[in-house]
Write an enzyme that holds these catalytic residues in place. Sequence first.
Site, PDB file in Angstrom:
ATOM      1  N   GLN A  34       0.830  -1.208   0.000  1.00 11.34           N
ATOM      2  CA  GLN A  34       0.000   0.000   0.000  1.00 11.34           C
ATOM      3  C   GLN A  34       0.864   1.257   0.000  1.00 11.34           C
ATOM      4  OE1 GLN A  34      -0.274  -2.545   2.194  1.00 11.34           O
ATOM      5  NE2 GLN A  34      -2.405  -2.957   2.737  1.00 11.34           N
TER       6      GLN A  34
ATOM      7  N   GLN B  30       0.085  -0.321  -5.874  1.00  9.04           N
ATOM      8  CA  GLN B  30      -1.067  -0.690  -5.055  1.00  9.04           C
ATOM      9  C   GLN B  30      -1.588   0.544  -4.324  1.00  9.04           C
ATOM     10  OE1 GLN B  30      -0.472  -4.071  -2.484  1.00  9.04           O
ATOM     11  NE2 GLN B  30      -2.378  -3.747  -1.371  1.00  9.04           N
ATOM     12  N   ASP B  31      -2.918   0.768  -4.421  1.00  8.99           N
ATOM     13  CA  ASP B  31      -3.589   1.861  -3.703  1.00  8.99           C
ATOM     14  C   ASP B  31      -3.134   3.240  -4.171  1.00  8.99           C
ATOM     15  OD1 ASP B  31      -4.714  -0.212  -2.358  1.00  8.99           O
ATOM     16  OD2 ASP B  31      -3.977   0.325  -0.384  1.00  8.99           O
TER      17      ASP B  31
ATOM     18  N   ASP C  97      -6.073  -2.726  -6.440  1.00 10.83           N
ATOM     19  CA  ASP C  97      -7.001  -1.830  -5.738  1.00 10.83           C
ATOM     20  C   ASP C  97      -6.612  -0.366  -5.923  1.00 10.83           C
ATOM     21  OD1 ASP C  97      -7.919  -4.280  -4.792  1.00 10.83           O
ATOM     22  OD2 ASP C  97      -6.937  -4.070  -2.846  1.00 10.83           O
TER      23      ASP C  97
ATOM     24  N   ARG D 152     -12.827  -5.622  -6.668  1.00 13.75           N
ATOM     25  CA  ARG D 152     -13.156  -6.642  -5.673  1.00 13.75           C
ATOM     26  C   ARG D 152     -13.737  -5.940  -4.448  1.00 13.75           C
ATOM     27  NH1 ARG D 152      -7.672  -8.733  -2.675  1.00 13.75           N
ATOM     28  NH2 ARG D 152      -6.576  -6.735  -2.504  1.00 13.75           N
TER      29      ARG D 152
END
Length: 535
Positions: A317, A339-340, A361, A429
């Site tokens: 993250q 990520q993120d 994500d 998701r």
Amino acid sequence: MEKLFINCCIGYFFLCSLLLVHGKELSCNQTPYPHVCKHYIGNTNTLSTLDASSSNSFHDVAVKATLEQAIEAHKLVSNMELNNFKDKRAKSAWEDCLELYEDTIYQLKRSINSNNPNDKLTWQSASIANHQTCQNGFIEFNLPSHLNYFPSMLSNFSKLLSNSLSISKAMSLSSSLTKQIGGRRLLSDGFPHWVSSSDRRLLQVTTPTADVVVAQDGTGNYKTISEGVAAASKLSGKGRVIVHVKAGVYKENIAISRSVKNLMIIGDGMGSTIVTGNRNAQSGSTTFSSATFAVTGDGFIARDMTFENTAGPQNHQAVALRSGSDHSVFYRCGFRGYQDTLYVYAQRQFYRDCDIYGTIDFIFGDSVTVLQNCNIYVRKPMSNQQNTVTAQGRTDPNENTGIIIHNCRITAAGDLKPVEGSFRTYLGRPWQKYSRTVIMKTSLDSLISSEGWSQWSGNFALDTLYYGEYMNTGAGASTGGRVKWGGFRVMSSTEAVKFTVGNFLAGGSWIPGSGVPFDAGHSLCSFCPTNKDHV
């Protein structure tokens, strides 16, 4: 009207029961947690000052009871001994909680003072996001035992938040039924009118007059963005304040507080003005605190900038930008990470003509967000990873939040394209139980797996989520092989129009002032009503 009311209530049984009980009176018995409602409202200091027999008064009593517990929660968390959080990661999560509960107090106070049903829903949804995010900080560090230091009353506080939101949702639905359908207005230049005409002109002007100029070469007032924002914050009483950030790579982490409102930052172009950092979960930052650029103050606008986090996929993250700014607008901006990348944290946000890069994500959060005419680039992850474009964080069915991707393009970035077949890529998701994401009239390239969507953990949220697709195109757009979950649907035009800028974001009331072009989306369904904010 009675027939319209009954038809509207199909699929909204809980909300209708709230509205119909005892005529117009709302009751604790119709909230998600009646025993908590009765306990706190029966003991709250505010009950004696309000007439709880009317729905409005009942709402005020309920929110004030929740506010009292938010103040108590912040006080208790503030007084915790730092010795409980000697670990750097635990201390980082605890510091997030202090900030988040302080913000919750602010959101609940202004919810009480507002007469706008959509504002109430937005600000109370933000309060729920704050409460969840406090816990997330410890959970993501695998330190759930540290939550034992928190008062047990926080469990009841969560239920109070949910109760207050349910009452606001019921009142909001009731209010919408009494209004004449078709109240959204578009300006002749195609902008919605939620942003002032002066702001609209600012975004159309190539080089608007800046109040503060930032330049690394010394030709401005300051050399760092942080210094420029600090100077601009002292001018916030004059209305819209403009900070011009000249071309350059600015290696700094910036946090714009809630007190700094109506700030506009303009760069020299998406590839020219870049703010970059590398905070990440592996280095001891929570996801919330890892952002290179974070903004909380309402009415923030950014144009012609790139926000970047260079931590890389191996550091998990790592947020490039986090926005909790209500009525924030990002126009011709880049967001680069893995990520993120883009944390659409909370409240109402609009992204237009932006480029967003990431792996897992990488568009996530619990806000009311529409991305329009954006390029979404999926990068190459680590060898054992799969890509997911979105992870929406709605934890309560009455929140008005969701991520809407409209008229965009989702494709492989340059590093993924040669090895596209080696990695699976999904549209999203379910990060939380009521995760809501809609993708419509968007080009989906061949990298999108035929299932379309990925599980979070087993069967979690598969029947309670809301994932919709409408009139997408491209090699990855076929819905024939999509997941068979109870919460997934191929949408009709009647359903899709609820998630347009004009309806879902009520963008016609605030975006035009930013000067950012937008498609209100009413053409999706020319025969549909246009006053369907409450979905």
